[in-house]
Design a protein around this motif. Structure first.
Motif, PDB file in Angstrom:
ATOM      1  N   SER A 163      47.379  26.714  30.890  1.00 43.71           N
ATOM      2  CA  SER A 163      47.600  28.158  30.778  1.00 43.71           C
ATOM      3  C   SER A 163      46.817  28.872  31.881  1.00 43.71           C
ATOM      4  O   SER A 163      46.198  28.222  32.722  1.00 43.71           O
ATOM      5  N   SER A 164      46.837  30.207  31.874  1.00 45.88           N
ATOM      6  CA  SER A 164      46.166  30.892  32.994  1.00 45.88           C
ATOM      7  C   SER A 164      44.731  31.236  32.614  1.00 45.88           C
ATOM      8  O   SER A 164      44.351  31.187  31.446  1.00 45.88           O
ATOM      9  N   GLY A 165      43.943  31.592  33.610  1.00 46.39           N
ATOM     10  CA  GLY A 165      42.561  32.009  33.352  1.00 46.39           C
ATOM     11  C   GLY A 165      41.562  30.892  33.573  1.00 46.39           C
ATOM     12  O   GLY A 165      41.940  29.729  33.757  1.00 46.39           O
ATOM     13  N   ASN A 166      40.285  31.289  33.564  1.00 44.49           N
ATOM     14  CA  ASN A 166      39.178  30.351  33.789  1.00 44.49           C
ATOM     15  C   ASN A 166      39.421  29.528  35.061  1.00 44.49           C
ATOM     16  O   ASN A 166      39.620  28.310  35.026  1.00 44.49           O
ATOM     17  N   THR A 167      39.397  30.222  36.173  1.00 48.98           N
ATOM     18  CA  THR A 167      39.910  29.646  37.415  1.00 48.98           C
ATOM     19  C   THR A 167      39.080  28.466  37.919  1.00 48.98           C
ATOM     20  O   THR A 167      39.622  27.514  38.473  1.00 48.98           O
TER      21      THR A 167
END
Ligand code: DLL
Length: 437
Positions: free
Chosen positions: A164-168
């Protein structure tokens, strides 16, 4: 041109025009009967036009059918256009709903199959195999990006990694530790992942990652080059929209000369957005889709608002599936500034052609009854060390390049590196203050 020829469904993806038309005709007839019998809006609209399901004998008869627009879904929010009972549904998604009410879409088990198969064809086309790790950094949730590519990866037997997206930083860690082969996310998020890897001192050349499947927002050829350089991969385009199906409605192949539409499920047309007249192949207009393989939400001639053109013929990759170009913009994205049409993608092209980082924002305002256009561009680390005089010179150079492409004067403002918020999903490029004044 020689290129890898990998297909999931060769009979369909490389069908002759006659075979495809006969499949589309059969499916359209079936679908129109289904929509007429089960969706009150379609029955009413077709009755008003004096069209009955039996008037639809072949795909050519599609022009007799009514159009559908986003407001039809909004006015029947949330489930009013569903053509199956609740018990037949297995999944709900919804559009991001940045403007107005959300549009809700439903899927039966067969619909999920159609969509997964479309996404699996797409992944196969860019060279994914059963032994690949597919790193999915599109958002999971009501947005279709995450689950769409996830199911596509599983459908073809590859391994989905549902990050998923986030916490790059964690994204970069996973790319490194798990050895992801293909990265799926928006192009703007891919750029952010690339920048983060660089900051973390990770050499992307050493990663197994070999391709990216980027979509959900417009991006340019220049952006492709930037992404390929920063991540050391091949970057491919993938298109979809929640109302029709998420990612996988259309996809790029290794020839990279447009995106093949899964036209056995999603039948495309191009129309003049003002007159609704159907335009010939090669002409720019609004892209319209009819779902000819779906049960729960069988949309007829849905107006996407994407501006695009179609191209028929056999592609260098061997596919005969019709191709759409990269959308040039959206009818509702187009800015009209002092009477001149401006697409954000034109501004991006100019910035990237000047070797600037693709971190920018477009601010439109109305001051003393006159529209103003300001393009804010982040400085690169090198520029940041420049003198004030040379920065003014750079601003002038950008303004002049923008003027010659857009035919309109824009104020250019250079910002400090990292001052524009990074996006983990679709980037917000335009701030139009005129609607609030
Ligand atoms: O963005 C579905 C998707 C997810 C596509 C992941 C690709 C990858 P929506 O949120 O409903 O669905 O937004 C659909 O996004 O009408 C286009 O304007 C734009 N769009 C989608 N893909 C591309 C692309 C998903 N490859 C709207 N290039 C569409 C340009 C795109 N614009």
């Amino acid at each position: 041109m020689s290129m890898p020829k990998q297909y999931l469904d060769p009979e369909t993806e490389c069908a002759s025009p006659e075979q495809m038309r006969s499949l589309q005709s059969r499916r359209l007839q079936h679908m129109v009967r289904h929509a007429y019998s089960n969706v009150p809006l379609y029955k009413e609209r077709m009755d008003r036009m004096g069209v009955l399901p039996e008037d639809i004998q072949s795909i050519d008869d599609i022009s007799k059918l009514p159009f559908t627009v986003k407001d039809d879904l909004r006015n029947t929010y949330p489930f009013g256009m569903f053509a199956v009972p609740k018990k037949a549904l297995v999944r709900i998604h919804a559009s991001s709903g940045t403007t107005g009410k959300q549009t809700v879409v439903g899927y039966t088990k067969n619909d999920i199959d159609v969509w997964s198969r479309s996404a699996a064809r797409a992944l196969t086309a860019i060279g994914a195999t059963k032994s690949d790790y597919i790193h999915v950094s599109y958002g999971y949730g009501l947005f279709t990006g995450g689950l769409g590519l996830h199911y596509g990866a599983e459908y073809m037997g590859a391994t989905a990694i549902p990050v998923s997206s986030g916490n790059t930083k964690r994204q970069v860690q996973i790319l490194q530790d798990y050895g992801s082969d293909i990265l799926c996310c928006t192009p703007s998020y891919a750029m952010y992942i690339g920048e983060t890897a660089r900051e973390m001192g990770v050499d992307t050349k050493q990663l197994p990652l070999r391709a990216g499947f980027f979509g959900a927002e417009p991006w340019t050829e220049h952006m492709r080059q930037e992404l390929e350089a920063i991540l050391h991969i091949k970057a491919y385009d993938i298109y979809g929209l929640s109302e029709i199906a998420g990612p996988g409605v259309a996809f790029e192949c290794p020839a990279q000369q447009g995106m093949h539409i899964n036209e056995d499920f999603f039948y495309p047309e191009i129309i003049d957005p003002d007159t609704e007249e159907v335009l010939p192949d090669g002409a720019y207009g609004e892209l319209v889709f009819t779902c000819i393989g779906k049960e729960a939400l069988p949309l007829i001639r849905y107006r996407t608002r994407d501006i695009c053109k179609l191209e028929r013929g056999t592609c260098a990759c061997g596919r005969t599936l019709i191709k759409m170009c990269k959308p040039k913009g959206r009818t509702d994205d187009m800015l009209i500034i002092r009477g001149i049409n401006v697409f954000p993608s034109q501004i991006e092209s100019v910035l990237l052609s000047l070797n600037l980082d693709p971190n920018y924002q477009i601010v439109v305002d109305r001051i003393n009854n006159t529209d103003s256009l300001e393009v804010q561009v982040e400085m690169t680390a090198d520029m940041f060390r420049d003198t004030l005089k040379s920065l003014t010179e750079i601003e002038r150079k950008i303004a002049s390049a923008l003027h010659s492409t857009l035919n309109i004067a824009a104020r250019v403002r250079l910002l400090e590196p990292k001052s524009i918020p990074r996006s983990e999903g679709k980037a917000k490029r335009v701030i139009d203050r005129r609607s609030f004044t």
